[in-house]
Design a protein around this motif. Structure first.
Motif, PDB file in Angstrom:
ATOM      1  N   GLU A  44       0.809  -1.229   0.000  1.00 16.18           N
ATOM      2  CA  GLU A  44       0.000   0.000   0.000  1.00 16.18           C
ATOM      3  C   GLU A  44       0.839   1.275   0.000  1.00 16.18           C
ATOM      4  N   ARG A 103       2.417   1.532  -3.406  1.00 19.24           N
ATOM      5  CA  ARG A 103       1.441   1.905  -4.439  1.00 19.24           C
ATOM      6  C   ARG A 103       1.145   3.407  -4.390  1.00 19.24           C
ATOM      7  N   GLU A 104       0.918   3.931  -3.189  1.00 17.65           N
ATOM      8  CA  GLU A 104       0.603   5.359  -3.071  1.00 17.65           C
ATOM      9  C   GLU A 104       1.785   6.219  -3.517  1.00 17.65           C
ATOM     10  N   GLY A 109       4.110   5.270  -5.558  1.00 18.45           N
ATOM     11  CA  GLY A 109       4.232   5.040  -6.993  1.00 18.45           C
ATOM     12  C   GLY A 109       3.254   5.878  -7.802  1.00 18.45           C
ATOM     13  N   ASP A 110       2.048   6.038  -7.301  1.00 16.37           N
ATOM     14  CA  ASP A 110       1.071   6.887  -8.000  1.00 16.37           C
ATOM     15  C   ASP A 110       1.589   8.307  -8.140  1.00 16.37           C
ATOM     16  N   TYR A 111       2.192   8.838  -7.084  1.00 14.69           N
ATOM     17  CA  TYR A 111       2.782  10.177  -7.143  1.00 14.69           C
ATOM     18  C   TYR A 111       3.943  10.197  -8.134  1.00 14.69           C
ATOM     19  N   ARG A 127       4.507   8.324 -10.646  1.00 11.22           N
ATOM     20  CA  ARG A 127       3.994   8.179 -12.011  1.00 11.22           C
ATOM     21  C   ARG A 127       3.453   9.524 -12.518  1.00 11.22           C
ATOM     22  N   ARG A 128       2.654  10.192 -11.707  1.00  9.51           N
ATOM     23  CA  ARG A 128       2.067  11.492 -12.110  1.00  9.51           C
ATOM     24  C   ARG A 128       3.135  12.552 -12.366  1.00  9.51           C
ATOM     25  N   LEU A 131       9.812   5.481  -9.409  1.00  8.57           N
ATOM     26  CA  LEU A 131       8.639   4.670  -9.723  1.00  8.57           C
ATOM     27  C   LEU A 131       9.035   3.206  -9.861  1.00  8.57           C
ATOM     28  N   CYS A 170       9.286   1.793  -6.461  1.00 11.30           N
ATOM     29  CA  CYS A 170       7.952   1.620  -5.870  1.00 11.30           C
ATOM     30  C   CYS A 170       7.251   0.398  -6.457  1.00 11.30           C
ATOM     31  N   GLU A 202       5.889  -2.772  -4.425  1.00 16.91           N
ATOM     32  CA  GLU A 202       4.467  -3.124  -4.448  1.00 16.91           C
ATOM     33  C   GLU A 202       4.295  -4.581  -4.851  1.00 16.91           C
ATOM     34  N   GLU A 262       4.367  -2.971 -16.457  1.00 17.70           N
ATOM     35  CA  GLU A 262       4.783  -1.570 -16.381  1.00 17.70           C
ATOM     36  C   GLU A 262       6.250  -1.460 -15.965  1.00 17.70           C
TER      37      GLU A 262
END
Length: 181
Positions: free
Chosen positions: A57, A60-61, A63-65, A67-68, A75, A78, A82, A101
């Motif tokens: 978790e 993932r969180e 990694g989302d940042y 990625r953006r 990434l 992360c 994950e 990915e």
């Protein structure tokens, strides 16, 4: 960073408290870049103390940042963390899909560490599924990637490989792997 230091110092309770405080502070300050750093460290600390169920978790969180904000190197880290957390939780298929990915991203950035760690996780999943030849291929790939990146961590893969050799009755190969490690 202090939480990670407590993890390395075998003080998991203090590590968790530091990470929890850091996550709360980063959220309170509204600093998503700081939060991504803290969550990534938290995921790594959970990996290092084999608390993988709690690793996916935060990875993932973070990694989302990453990625953006097109932070591909982090990434990659992360994503493998994950994947490892999902594997520890027994979500093997979901974990393996992360490679769709991770692999092209890490190859593009020559992120050998993330590729090698991902290969260890794949080897572990394949071992758990009884695919010892597939596990061995993944572990050998991990060793090659660690060597390509100049990292000494192939010893972990050698350890996993030695278990596979023991499972298949190849005691001489198991001994060689352990001696190499």
């Amino acid at each position: 960073a202090q939480g990670l230091a407590h993890t390395i110092g075998r003080q998991p309770g203090r590590a968790e408290a530091c990470h929890d405080d850091a996550v709360a502070l980063a959220r309170k300050l509204g600093q998503p870049d700081l939060l991504a750093d803290v969550l990534q460290n938290q995921a790594l600390a959970n990996w290092q103390r084999l608390a993988g169920r709690w690793q996916s978790e935060p990875a993932r969180e973070a990694g989302d940042y990453r990625r953006r904000h097109h932070q591909e190197w982090n990434l990659g880290h992360c994503l493998w963390m994950e994947k490892a957390g999902l594997a520890f939780a027994g979500q093997f298929d979901t974990a393996l899909r992360i490679d769709e990915e991770l692999t092209p991203l890490a190859e593009r950035n020559e992120n050998f560490g993330s590729l090698a760690c991902s290969a260890i996780v794949s080897g572990t999943i394949l071992q758990a599924r009884g695919d010892i030849p597939g596990s061995n291929r993944a572990l050998r790939q991990s060793i090659a990637l660690f060597e390509a990146g100049g990292f000494p961590w192939g010893v972990f893969s050698e350890g996993h490989y030695s278990v596979n050799a023991l499972l298949t009755g190849e005691t001489a190969a198991a001994r060689r792997a352990l001696e190499t490690a």
